[in-house]
Design a protein around this motif. Structure first.
Motif, PDB file in Angstrom:
ATOM      1  N   CYS A  10      27.685   1.592  28.933  1.00 11.84           N
ATOM      2  CA  CYS A  10      26.639   2.416  29.516  1.00 11.84           C
ATOM      3  C   CYS A  10      27.010   2.726  30.959  1.00 11.84           C
ATOM      4  O   CYS A  10      27.840   2.056  31.561  1.00 11.84           O
ATOM      5  CB  CYS A  10      25.264   1.777  29.403  1.00 11.84           C
ATOM      6  SG  CYS A  10      25.187   0.035  29.748  1.00 11.84           S
ATOM      7  N   ARG A  31      15.389  -0.382  27.245  1.00 14.14           N
ATOM      8  CA  ARG A  31      15.431   1.071  27.359  1.00 14.14           C
ATOM      9  C   ARG A  31      16.117   1.632  26.124  1.00 14.14           C
ATOM     10  O   ARG A  31      17.199   1.196  25.744  1.00 14.14           O
ATOM     11  CB  ARG A  31      16.211   1.474  28.606  1.00 14.14           C
ATOM     12  CG  ARG A  31      16.313   2.972  28.746  1.00 14.14           C
ATOM     13  CD  ARG A  31      17.002   3.338  30.020  1.00 14.14           C
ATOM     14  NE  ARG A  31      16.967   4.784  30.165  1.00 14.14           N
ATOM     15  CZ  ARG A  31      17.242   5.402  31.278  1.00 14.14           C
ATOM     16  NH1 ARG A  31      17.553   4.725  32.350  1.00 14.14           N
ATOM     17  NH2 ARG A  31      17.204   6.706  31.341  1.00 14.14           N
ATOM     18  N   PRO A  33      18.249   4.491  24.505  1.00 13.11           N
ATOM     19  CA  PRO A  33      19.099   5.591  24.989  1.00 13.11           C
ATOM     20  C   PRO A  33      18.601   6.928  24.462  1.00 13.11           C
ATOM     21  O   PRO A  33      18.149   7.037  23.317  1.00 13.11           O
ATOM     22  CB  PRO A  33      20.481   5.270  24.437  1.00 13.11           C
ATOM     23  CG  PRO A  33      20.340   4.079  23.575  1.00 13.11           C
ATOM     24  CD  PRO A  33      18.949   3.569  23.644  1.00 13.11           C
ATOM     25  N   ASP A  34      18.681   7.936  25.309  1.00 12.62           N
ATOM     26  CA  ASP A  34      18.285   9.279  24.898  1.00 12.62           C
ATOM     27  C   ASP A  34      19.422   9.991  24.187  1.00 12.62           C
ATOM     28  O   ASP A  34      19.207  10.931  23.440  1.00 12.62           O
ATOM     29  CB  ASP A  34      17.859  10.091  26.127  1.00 12.62           C
ATOM     30  CG  ASP A  34      16.624   9.495  26.766  1.00 12.62           C
ATOM     31  OD1 ASP A  34      15.564   9.542  26.132  1.00 12.62           O
ATOM     32  OD2 ASP A  34      16.732   8.952  27.873  1.00 12.62           O
ATOM     33  N   CYS A  35      20.632   9.563  24.475  1.00  8.98           N
ATOM     34  CA  CYS A  35      21.804  10.223  23.916  1.00  8.98           C
ATOM     35  C   CYS A  35      22.960   9.235  23.969  1.00  8.98           C
ATOM     36  O   CYS A  35      22.937   8.284  24.742  1.00  8.98           O
ATOM     37  CB  CYS A  35      22.128  11.460  24.756  1.00  8.98           C
ATOM     38  SG  CYS A  35      23.530  12.415  24.184  1.00  8.98           S
ATOM     39  N   SER A  48      21.351   8.286  29.685  1.00 13.22           N
ATOM     40  CA  SER A  48      19.944   8.617  29.905  1.00 13.22           C
ATOM     41  C   SER A  48      19.757  10.108  29.627  1.00 13.22           C
ATOM     42  O   SER A  48      20.727  10.851  29.482  1.00 13.22           O
ATOM     43  CB  SER A  48      19.549   8.293  31.345  1.00 13.22           C
ATOM     44  OG  SER A  48      20.185   9.197  32.232  1.00 13.22           O
ATOM     45  N   ASP A  49      18.510  10.574  29.590  1.00 12.83           N
ATOM     46  CA  ASP A  49      18.264  11.989  29.322  1.00 12.83           C
ATOM     47  C   ASP A  49      18.873  12.877  30.405  1.00 12.83           C
ATOM     48  O   ASP A  49      19.437  13.918  30.104  1.00 12.83           O
ATOM     49  CB  ASP A  49      16.766  12.267  29.164  1.00 12.83           C
ATOM     50  CG  ASP A  49      15.940  11.863  30.382  1.00 12.83           C
ATOM     51  OD1 ASP A  49      16.428  11.046  31.193  1.00 12.83           O
ATOM     52  OD2 ASP A  49      14.817  12.366  30.510  1.00 12.83           O
ATOM     53  N   ARG A  50      18.799  12.468  31.661  1.00 16.42           N
ATOM     54  CA  ARG A  50      19.375  13.281  32.741  1.00 16.42           C
ATOM     55  C   ARG A  50      20.897  13.323  32.656  1.00 16.42           C
ATOM     56  O   ARG A  50      21.507  14.349  32.925  1.00 16.42           O
ATOM     57  CB  ARG A  50      18.932  12.756  34.100  1.00 16.42           C
ATOM     58  CG  ARG A  50      17.479  13.038  34.354  1.00 16.42           C
ATOM     59  CD  ARG A  50      17.059  12.599  35.715  1.00 16.42           C
ATOM     60  NE  ARG A  50      15.654  12.927  35.913  1.00 16.42           N
ATOM     61  CZ  ARG A  50      14.943  12.486  36.913  1.00 16.42           C
ATOM     62  NH1 ARG A  50      15.500  11.706  37.820  1.00 16.42           N
ATOM     63  NH2 ARG A  50      13.685  12.818  37.019  1.00 16.42           N
ATOM     64  N   GLU A  51      21.504  12.200  32.322  1.00 17.95           N
ATOM     65  CA  GLU A  51      22.958  12.186  32.157  1.00 17.95           C
ATOM     66  C   GLU A  51      23.383  13.080  30.996  1.00 17.95           C
ATOM     67  O   GLU A  51      24.357  13.819  31.087  1.00 17.95           O
ATOM     68  CB  GLU A  51      23.452  10.757  31.922  1.00 17.95           C
ATOM     69  CG  GLU A  51      23.286   9.874  33.128  1.00 17.95           C
ATOM     70  CD  GLU A  51      23.483   8.414  32.814  1.00 17.95           C
ATOM     71  OE1 GLU A  51      23.977   7.718  33.704  1.00 17.95           O
ATOM     72  OE2 GLU A  51      23.133   7.966  31.695  1.00 17.95           O
ATOM     73  N   ALA A  52      22.620  13.031  29.917  1.00 17.56           N
ATOM     74  CA  ALA A  52      22.922  13.872  28.758  1.00 17.56           C
ATOM     75  C   ALA A  52      22.833  15.354  29.128  1.00 17.56           C
ATOM     76  O   ALA A  52      23.674  16.153  28.702  1.00 17.56           O
ATOM     77  CB  ALA A  52      21.979  13.550  27.600  1.00 17.56           C
ATOM     78  N   ASP A  53      21.822  15.702  29.913  1.00 16.45           N
ATOM     79  CA  ASP A  53      21.687  17.103  30.345  1.00 16.45           C
ATOM     80  C   ASP A  53      22.911  17.581  31.112  1.00 16.45           C
ATOM     81  O   ASP A  53      23.267  18.757  31.059  1.00 16.45           O
ATOM     82  CB  ASP A  53      20.439  17.275  31.229  1.00 16.45           C
ATOM     83  CG  ASP A  53      19.150  17.154  30.438  1.00 16.45           C
ATOM     84  OD1 ASP A  53      19.198  17.262  29.195  1.00 16.45           O
ATOM     85  OD2 ASP A  53      18.098  16.947  31.071  1.00 16.45           O
TER      86      ASP A  53
END
Length: 136
Positions: A10, A31, A33-35, A48-53
């Motif tokens: 991670c 937590r 993971p979002d992705c 995380s969601d922001r990292e995935a974006d």
């Protein structure tokens, strides 16, 4: 108790959100993971969601290579970006070779004498089967 896999990683950002302080319990900060990114070697990177974006557009921006008219029909088709190899994009497609599933690759190899060549090949039983090559 669940043991953490040696193949799951991670980012610092992901870890900081679940880093424990003295007297904290991990289950208080779990937590989801979002992705995740699964690499060809089987390793997994949790995001995380922001990292995935931020990272997903990089994967989508990679092109494809289409091979047509090869003397061996199994080589023809669309190869997708797989990873960087010797500083250059490596492309891969899954197909069939001699009745068995095979991973076809387009990549550049750098020799010790600084000569570089591009290849279309497969890896079979731990050895490269070279179909085409050309100087870079």
């Amino acid at each position: 108790y669940i043991e953490w896999s040696e193949r799951v990683f991670c980012t610092d950002n992901f870890v900081r959100t679940i880093k424990l302080e003295p007297n904290d319990h991990l289950d208080d900060f779990m937590r989801i993971p979002d992705c995740f990114v699964r690499f060809p070697c089987g390793a997994i990177l949790l995001l995380s969601d922001r990292e995935a974006d931020q990272i997903l557009p990089l994967f989508r921006s990679r092109g494809t290579v289409t091979v047509k008219g090869a003397g061996t029909e199994a080589i023809n088709g669309i190869y997708y970006f797989a990873r960087k190899f010797h500083g250059v994009d490596l492309y891969k497609k899954i197909g069939t070779w001699k009745g068995e599933k095979a991973s076809f690759r387009i990549f550049r190899w750098s020799f010790s004498n600084k000569v570089q060549e591009w290849y279309i090949s497969i890896i079979k039983e731990g050895k490269y089967v070279k179909f085409y090559s050309t100087s870079a």
